[in-house]
Design a protein around this motif. Structure first.
Motif, PDB file in Angstrom:
ATOM      1  N   ALA A 316      72.316  24.323 -30.348  1.00  0.00           N
ATOM      2  CA  ALA A 316      72.899  23.366 -31.217  1.00  0.00           C
ATOM      3  C   ALA A 316      71.500  22.672 -31.826  1.00  0.00           C
ATOM      4  N   GLY A 317      70.616  22.848 -31.447  1.00  0.00           N
ATOM      5  CA  GLY A 317      69.101  22.266 -32.029  1.00  0.00           C
ATOM      6  C   GLY A 317      68.438  21.214 -31.161  1.00  0.00           C
ATOM      7  N   ILE A 318      68.998  20.918 -30.121  1.00  0.00           N
ATOM      8  CA  ILE A 318      68.300  19.978 -29.261  1.00  0.00           C
ATOM      9  C   ILE A 318      67.050  20.160 -28.914  1.00  0.00           C
ATOM     10  N   LYS A 319      66.025  19.308 -29.123  1.00  0.00           N
ATOM     11  CA  LYS A 319      64.579  19.630 -28.746  1.00  0.00           C
ATOM     12  C   LYS A 319      64.054  18.617 -27.504  1.00  0.00           C
ATOM     13  N   LYS A 320      63.066  19.316 -27.066  1.00  0.00           N
ATOM     14  CA  LYS A 320      62.125  18.494 -26.007  1.00  0.00           C
ATOM     15  C   LYS A 320      61.724  17.433 -26.821  1.00  0.00           C
ATOM     16  N   GLY A 321      61.610  16.181 -26.370  1.00  0.00           N
ATOM     17  CA  GLY A 321      61.438  15.019 -27.002  1.00  0.00           C
ATOM     18  C   GLY A 321      62.618  14.033 -27.600  1.00  0.00           C
ATOM     19  N   ASP A 322      63.540  14.855 -27.793  1.00  0.00           N
ATOM     20  CA  ASP A 322      64.822  14.031 -28.307  1.00  0.00           C
ATOM     21  C   ASP A 322      65.241  12.827 -27.143  1.00  0.00           C
ATOM     22  N   ILE A 323      65.929  12.050 -27.624  1.00  0.00           N
ATOM     23  CA  ILE A 323      66.595  10.931 -26.977  1.00  0.00           C
ATOM     24  C   ILE A 323      67.956  10.803 -26.926  1.00  0.00           C
ATOM     25  N   ILE A 324      68.827  10.953 -25.985  1.00  0.00           N
ATOM     26  CA  ILE A 324      70.060  11.011 -26.106  1.00  0.00           C
ATOM     27  C   ILE A 324      70.419   9.506 -25.963  1.00  0.00           C
ATOM     28  N   LYS A 325      71.234   8.680 -26.848  1.00  0.00           N
ATOM     29  CA  LYS A 325      71.698   7.546 -26.983  1.00  0.00           C
ATOM     30  C   LYS A 325      73.212   7.612 -26.490  1.00  0.00           C
ATOM     31  N   GLU A 326      74.159   8.267 -27.082  1.00  0.00           N
ATOM     32  CA  GLU A 326      75.548   8.381 -26.678  1.00  0.00           C
ATOM     33  C   GLU A 326      75.995   9.756 -26.595  1.00  0.00           C
ATOM     34  N   ILE A 327      77.210   9.833 -25.947  1.00  0.00           N
ATOM     35  CA  ILE A 327      77.780  11.123 -25.844  1.00  0.00           C
ATOM     36  C   ILE A 327      79.193  10.785 -26.077  1.00  0.00           C
ATOM     37  N   ASP A 328      79.927  11.326 -27.059  1.00  0.00           N
ATOM     38  CA  ASP A 328      80.958  11.158 -27.712  1.00  0.00           C
ATOM     39  C   ASP A 328      81.564   9.553 -27.706  1.00  0.00           C
ATOM     40  N   ARG A 329      80.407   8.838 -28.425  1.00  0.00           N
ATOM     41  CA  ARG A 329      80.460   7.389 -28.712  1.00  0.00           C
ATOM     42  C   ARG A 329      80.554   6.441 -27.559  1.00  0.00           C
ATOM     43  N   ILE A 330      80.187   7.097 -26.211  1.00  0.00           N
ATOM     44  CA  ILE A 330      79.942   6.428 -25.075  1.00  0.00           C
ATOM     45  C   ILE A 330      78.464   6.195 -24.746  1.00  0.00           C
ATOM     46  N   LYS A 331      78.060   5.054 -24.653  1.00  0.00           N
ATOM     47  CA  LYS A 331      76.398   4.500 -24.467  1.00  0.00           C
ATOM     48  C   LYS A 331      75.984   5.322 -23.371  1.00  0.00           C
ATOM     49  N   VAL A 332      74.917   5.896 -23.241  1.00  0.00           N
ATOM     50  CA  VAL A 332      74.187   6.613 -22.166  1.00  0.00           C
ATOM     51  C   VAL A 332      72.744   5.675 -21.804  1.00  0.00           C
ATOM     52  N   SER A 333      73.021   5.265 -20.698  1.00  0.00           N
ATOM     53  CA  SER A 333      71.560   4.325 -20.274  1.00  0.00           C
ATOM     54  C   SER A 333      70.947   5.137 -18.952  1.00  0.00           C
TER      55      SER A 333
END
Length: 467
Positions: A316-333
């Motif tokens: 899907a193109g996810i790369k090292k250094g990306d920061i995941i903020k949400e998954i399926d509109r659910i906040k990820v902390s």
């Protein structure tokens, strides 16, 4: 007589003066405020709480409790063990098998008699029985189980349709929401306790592999496998663990979210095993300290440290250094937010990630793939090989090392073993996949050395023994 009367008057006068002086100068000042019926000062807000409770607006759990009690069962696990040798056994040279019984709880999930419980409740069972709330007892068979999530599925053959609970969406459960824990603690059947959800996505392992709902509803030994329901009586979790130094409840308990439990039993019923999907990343939760260490300004989300080869994330193109903020509109902390949501998904399901890359937000859809990686003790992370990997080193079978264990990386490199080497055998068992490797490690006794055969990066066959 006059002298006595004078003495009495002087004493009375002295007492009056003393009392007056105390009242005037020494006694603490107590002011009384009188509020009229029409006044409504803000400092009297506590009276509103009393009025709320007295007006019948307090939470009413009676219907939820009644429904849940009838759908929660008492599970008895009988296992045959040799146990400790008696004096008679020592003289006779025989070991007399002894029956050991464990108890727990279970939840009926449909009218046909399917029951969900914890894997540890039914583990090593030679005989299982289930007692309903109406005191009817049935023999139970194990349909399947998953030690990783500690979920198991049982089946009983009843002569009538059984009461059951319906699943709720545990992702929608809120911190602070009222919940009921229903089970059989200390063999006290049909026990209901109330509390609130204290936290979500709680990981007790420290490996970000778990995602429990934490509650302060009292849960004790015997509650395992029982129901955690919301105020409507819908199932939001399976009570599984407590945090305690004494073995009894001291304020915190933990439940497998219903979304994860439901996915596990659906997989068992449809496929006979659990179809775990993975995103295909490794990383960690951001905070101020970690953000300073890696040089980013963000302190919330999941930092992607690496992406697994051929995984859905890589495709899907996810790369090292990306920061995941949400998954399926659910906040990820924290990482458990991510693993908990993915734990309710299957191989082939799609998830939508909102990521921060170079300061800008973007949304990427990722298709979950089958887990083809494994962390081998002393070695590091390995994955299933492709034909090109095998041809490159002229190997007919094996799994590829993709990341060396940091503690032993120097040892491996000194011996010419680098990422890309192919492990062909573990303890004389031919290895074709990570599943084979996992099984070989599982079957190894604690006293048996770990024997690894591999083809190094130069195409040379080598054998290593670890004790």
């Amino acid at each position: 007589m006059k002298k006595i009367l004078s003495l009495v008057l002087v004493s009375a006068l002295g007492g009056a003066l003393t009392l007056g002086a105390y009242k005037l100068f020494l006694e603490p000042e107590n002011k009384l405020f009188v509020t009229s019926a029409s006044s409504n000062p803000s400092i009297l807000q506590t009276s509103n709480v009393a009025n709320l409770l007295n007006s019948g607006e307090a939470p009413d759990f009676t219907i939820a409790a009644e429904n849940a009690i009838n759908a929660v069962v008492h599970v008895k696990n009988v296992s045959i063990s040799s146990g400790q040798l008696s004096l008679q056994d020592l003289f006779s040279g025989n070991s007399t098998p002894r029956a050991q019984m464990g108890t727990g709880s279970g939840v009926i999930i449909n009218a046909d008699g399917y029951i969900i419980t914890n894997n540890h409740v039914i583990n090593n069972a030679d005989e299982l029985s289930v007692t309903l709330n109406n005191n009817k007892t049935y023999k139970a068979e194990i349909v399947g189980s998953d030690p990783k999530t500690d979920i198991a599925l049982l089946k009983i053959k009843a002569d009538e349709d059984l009461p059951f609970v319906t699943f709720a969406d545990s992702d929608q459960a809120k911190i602070g929401e009222w919940v009921l824990a229903v089970g059989n603690p200390f063999n006290l059947t049909s026990t209901v306790t109330a509390g609130i959800i204290s936290a979500k996505a709680r990981d007790l392992s420290g490996t970000s592999s778990q995602s429990f709902i934490q509650t302060d509803a009292a849960v004790n030994p015997g509650n395992s496998g029982g129901a955690l329901v919301n105020a409507r009586g819908e199932l939001i979790g399976i009570n599984t663990a407590i945090s305690s130094q004494t073995g009894s409840y001291i304020g915190y308990s933990f439940a497998v979210p219903s979304n994860i439990a439901r996915r596990v039993i659906e997989d068992i019923m449809e496929f006979g095993n659990v179809q775990n999907g993975i995103l295909g990343i490794s990383g960690g939760s951001l905070n101020s300290e970690f953000a300073d260490k890696i040089g980013v300004n963000d302190t919330e989300g999941i930092y992607v440290d690496s992406v697994v080869e051929d995984s859905g994330a890589e495709k899907a193109g996810i790369k090292k250094g990306d920061i995941i903020k949400e998954i399926d509109r659910i906040k990820v902390s924290k990482f458990a937010d991510l693993t908990g949501h993915i734990g309710a998904k299957r191989v082939g399901d799609k998830v939508s990630l909102k990521i921060s890359r170079d300061g800008s937000l973007k949304t990427i859809d990722v298709t979950l793939t089958r887990n083809e990686t494994l962390t081998l003790p002393l070695v590091g992370r390995v994955k299933n090989t492709k034909q090109d990997d095998l041809k490159k080193l002229k190997a007919s079978n094996g799994i590829k090392i993709i990341e060396l264990d940091k503690q032993y990386a120097e040892y491996w490199k000194k011996n010419g073993v680098k990422e890309g080497a192919i492990i062909t055998s573990i303890n004389d068992t031919k290895i074709n996949s990570v599943d084979d490797a996992q099984e070989a490690i599982k079957n190894k006794s604690a006293y048996e050395p770990l024997r690894i055969e591999l083809i190094n990066s130069n195409g040379e066959k080598e054998r290593y023994n670890f004790r």
